[in-house]
Design a protein around this motif. Structure first.
Motif, PDB file in Angstrom:
ATOM      1  N   ARG A 240      -5.780   3.027   0.339  1.00 47.37           N
ATOM      2  CA  ARG A 240      -5.134   2.465  -0.836  1.00 47.37           C
ATOM      3  C   ARG A 240      -5.811   3.093  -2.055  1.00 47.37           C
ATOM      4  O   ARG A 240      -7.003   2.903  -2.279  1.00 47.37           O
ATOM      5  CB  ARG A 240      -5.290   0.948  -0.845  1.00 47.37           C
ATOM      6  N   PRO A 241      -5.083   3.893  -2.860  1.00 47.47           N
ATOM      7  CA  PRO A 241      -5.723   4.607  -3.964  1.00 47.47           C
ATOM      8  C   PRO A 241      -6.176   3.674  -5.075  1.00 47.47           C
ATOM      9  O   PRO A 241      -5.741   2.522  -5.177  1.00 47.47           O
ATOM     10  CB  PRO A 241      -4.623   5.549  -4.459  1.00 47.47           C
ATOM     11  N   SER A 242      -7.053   4.188  -5.922  1.00 48.38           N
ATOM     12  CA  SER A 242      -7.521   3.407  -7.063  1.00 48.38           C
ATOM     13  C   SER A 242      -6.335   3.071  -7.968  1.00 48.38           C
ATOM     14  O   SER A 242      -5.431   3.882  -8.184  1.00 48.38           O
ATOM     15  CB  SER A 242      -8.582   4.177  -7.852  1.00 48.38           C
ATOM     16  N   SER A 243      -6.346   1.869  -8.488  1.00 44.37           N
ATOM     17  CA  SER A 243      -5.216   1.396  -9.297  1.00 44.37           C
ATOM     18  C   SER A 243      -5.041   2.224 -10.564  1.00 44.37           C
ATOM     19  O   SER A 243      -3.912   2.461 -11.010  1.00 44.37           O
ATOM     20  CB  SER A 243      -5.414  -0.080  -9.639  1.00 44.37           C
ATOM     21  N   ASP A 244      -6.136   2.670 -11.175  1.00 38.19           N
ATOM     22  CA  ASP A 244      -6.022   3.454 -12.404  1.00 38.19           C
ATOM     23  C   ASP A 244      -5.377   4.805 -12.132  1.00 38.19           C
ATOM     24  O   ASP A 244      -4.584   5.300 -12.942  1.00 38.19           O
ATOM     25  CB  ASP A 244      -7.401   3.629 -13.042  1.00 38.19           C
ATOM     26  N   TYR A 245      -5.718   5.423 -11.006  1.00 33.62           N
ATOM     27  CA  TYR A 245      -5.075   6.687 -10.634  1.00 33.62           C
ATOM     28  C   TYR A 245      -3.568   6.480 -10.448  1.00 33.62           C
ATOM     29  O   TYR A 245      -2.746   7.256 -10.942  1.00 33.62           O
ATOM     30  CB  TYR A 245      -5.712   7.246  -9.359  1.00 33.62           C
TER      31      TYR A 245
ATOM     32  N   ASN B 233       5.157   0.510  -4.792  1.00 35.35           N
ATOM     33  CA  ASN B 233       4.502   1.071  -5.974  1.00 35.35           C
ATOM     34  C   ASN B 233       3.140   0.419  -6.220  1.00 35.35           C
ATOM     35  O   ASN B 233       2.491   0.696  -7.222  1.00 35.35           O
ATOM     36  CB  ASN B 233       5.389   0.900  -7.201  1.00 35.35           C
ATOM     37  N   LEU B 234       2.750  -0.498  -5.332  1.00 33.08           N
ATOM     38  CA  LEU B 234       1.426  -1.126  -5.264  1.00 33.08           C
ATOM     39  C   LEU B 234       1.202  -2.250  -6.266  1.00 33.08           C
ATOM     40  O   LEU B 234       0.060  -2.648  -6.506  1.00 33.08           O
ATOM     41  CB  LEU B 234       0.303  -0.074  -5.378  1.00 33.08           C
ATOM     42  N   TYR B 235       2.263  -2.819  -6.821  1.00 32.77           N
ATOM     43  CA  TYR B 235       2.129  -4.036  -7.626  1.00 32.77           C
ATOM     44  C   TYR B 235       2.228  -5.242  -6.693  1.00 32.77           C
ATOM     45  O   TYR B 235       3.047  -5.262  -5.774  1.00 32.77           O
ATOM     46  CB  TYR B 235       3.213  -4.098  -8.699  1.00 32.77           C
ATOM     47  N   THR B 236       1.405  -6.250  -6.952  1.00 27.65           N
ATOM     48  CA  THR B 236       1.351  -7.376  -6.021  1.00 27.65           C
ATOM     49  C   THR B 236       1.744  -8.697  -6.671  1.00 27.65           C
ATOM     50  O   THR B 236       1.451  -8.940  -7.848  1.00 27.65           O
ATOM     51  CB  THR B 236      -0.051  -7.520  -5.414  1.00 27.65           C
TER      52      THR B 236
END
Length: 487
Positions: A92-97, A310-313
């Motif tokens: 799971r990539p860093s959120s800022d990236y 898109n990795l929003y939870t």
């Protein structure tokens, strides 16, 4: 899981440290090596269009560029983490990236380099397609025949709307930088090491704060994704209700797995470890062992959220009567928490202090606890001023939400908890009451009851919108909803 793990007699761009000693194949013949180079179709995709997200990430990069003129900015996606021996956790990539690129590649790095005309030139450094000529695509432990096809640099450039380059050239490129550098530390050990004598920790801490604060106000893409996350989460809660046994115990692990299945169908994963807390487990705020049983007559506190692709939870909690009906004492506690949440949600509006929703909810909880005689000879106001309600309410009443379940965590206090709400902010409102089984200061009938109700609230121009309103909250509505879902 199978592994090649062989000793080769032909040159190959492999990482020897990643090969086990106990592979079954000892050699690669010259004939096999030559055979593997040939007969492969060209799979390059030439008709790709930029992702919808790319227009938003470009604006975010422009904002970041304006904050740090003349400085090199380095934001890694991160490296896979070892789970055990030679297996890794799902990456799971860093959120800022992700926020700045829309990409989810492991080992990738976004670099913003200042240009003389002003602003920055952004480049995403990532692994290209596996090389076929050298045999890397099948000999390397993480070649494409093992881990799956990667996009080419050209393909990623088209999708992301920014230039892409081979990440294996980045260390040398950074080594030649002479100007100031800011680095998002802690995600890529190799990049951290390569910049150890160039980037300063104090400046990097400031960089992390700015990145966090940029995410306080969500754009329309983020809001749409969070709305979808809440809708998918509602489906997961419905799935759980359908598997709850009205006359026999239900494993907390089954509950956890049921919700996870929905998360994987609708999105990427769960956004955090699901809390499937039945009976007295509900009094433990972070109960993630999920190794108990939800028995008829108990309450189930389910705190779970779907993470989108898109990795929003989402982050939603409902406390449900396992057999579909609240007992009188369960309803009494539940309705107190519901009243507190109603007060908290009403306090969410533009221009309000961030703390207002917390204070509103906590005051209502304190009034109920006082009415139940739990403060003995102290008034509700006095108990609140002394914080005595925290024995049973424990936590704060919410937090920012977005790419991280506890979003914007590095933002300055004056910009976050001491700040002011603005349209586009998304936060949780989640009051709770938790009576421990061994708490002798409360009547026995309360002990072992834990109740939390949590929703995801968008600050709008007019007030607020409950993004998770698709799930009922009021006690009678919860009972009717459960009855409809069960056969």
């Amino acid at each position: 899981m199978t592994h090649l793990n062989q000793e080769t007699t032909v040159p190959a761009e492999t990482d020897e440290s990643k090969q086990r000693k106990n592979g079954l194949y000892r050699q690669v013949s010259i004939e096999l090596a030559e055979n593997m180079k040939q007969g492969w179709a060209d799979t390059e995709r030439h008709d790709l269009q930029p992702l919808t997200l790319s227009a938003y990430t470009a604006r975010r990069r422009a904002e970041l560029s304006a904050r740090f003129p003349g400085e090199v900015l380095v934001i890694p996606a991160g490296n896979p983490k070892v789970r055990a021996n030679d297996t890794a956790y799902s990456f799971r990539p860093s959120s800022d990236y992700v926020y700045l690129t829309g990409d989810q590649s492991q080992n990738a790095v976004l670099v913003l380099e200042p240009v003389q005309s002003g602003g920055h030139r952004a480049t995403a450094f990532m692994l290209p397609r596996s090389d076929r000529e050298s045999g890397e695509f099948w000999l390397d432990y993480h070649g494409e025949l093992w881990d799956g096809r990667r996009n080419s640099l050209t393909e990623n450039g088209r999708l992301l709307g920014l230039p892409c380059a081979d990440v294996r050239t980045l260390a040398d490129r950074l080594g030649s930088v002479t100007g100031p550098i800011r680095l998002l530390r802690g995600y890529d050990a190799g990049i951290d090491a390569s910049l150890a004598d160039k980037a300063r920790v104090g400046q990097d801490d400031e960089f992390r704060v700015v990145l966090s604060e940029m995410r306080l106000v969500k754009d329309e893409f983020e809001i749409a994704d969070l709305r979808f996350a809440c809708e998918a989460t509602a489906l997961g809660f419905e799935d759980v209700v359908r598997v709850l046994g009205a006359s026999a115990p239900t494993s907390e692990r089954l509950i956890e797995g049921t919700f996870w299945t929905r998360a994987r169908i609708e999105g990427n994963d769960v956004g955090y470890a699901s809390i499937c807390a039945a009976g007295s487990h509900a009094t433990t705020l972070h109960w993630v062992r999920n190794d108990g049983e939800a028995r008829p007559g108990d309450l189930l506190l389910l705190d779970a959220g779907v993470e989108t692709r898109n990795l929003y939870t989402a982050d939603v909690t409902r406390t449900l009567p396992v057999d579909g009906r609240f007992t009188p004492i369960q309803r009494k506690v539940y309705e107190a928490v519901y009243a507190a949440q109603e007060a908290g949600i009403a306090a969410v509006k533009p221009g309000a202090a961030y703390r207002d929703f917390h204070d509103a909810a906590q005051r209502v909880l304190t009034e109920h606890l006082a009415a139940w005689g739990l403060f003995r000879d102290r008034s509700a106001e006095e108990a609140y001023e002394l914080g005595l309600q925290r024995r049973w309410t424990l936590a704060g009443t919410g937090h920012m939400l977005g790419l991280d379940v506890h979003d914007c965590a590095k933002a300055r206090t004056e910009m976050y908890v001491d700040g002011t709400l603005e349209p586009g902010m998304v936060l949780t409102v989640e009051p709770g009451i938790y009576f421990q089984t061994d708490d002798l200061t409360v009547p026995e009938e309360y002990r072992g009851i834990g109740v939390r109700i949590e929703d995801d609230i968008l600050v709008t121009e007019e007030g607020n919108e409950n993004l998770s309103a698709g799930l009922p909250r009021e006690a009678n509505e919860v009972e009717a909803w459960m009855a409809r879902l069960r056969p």
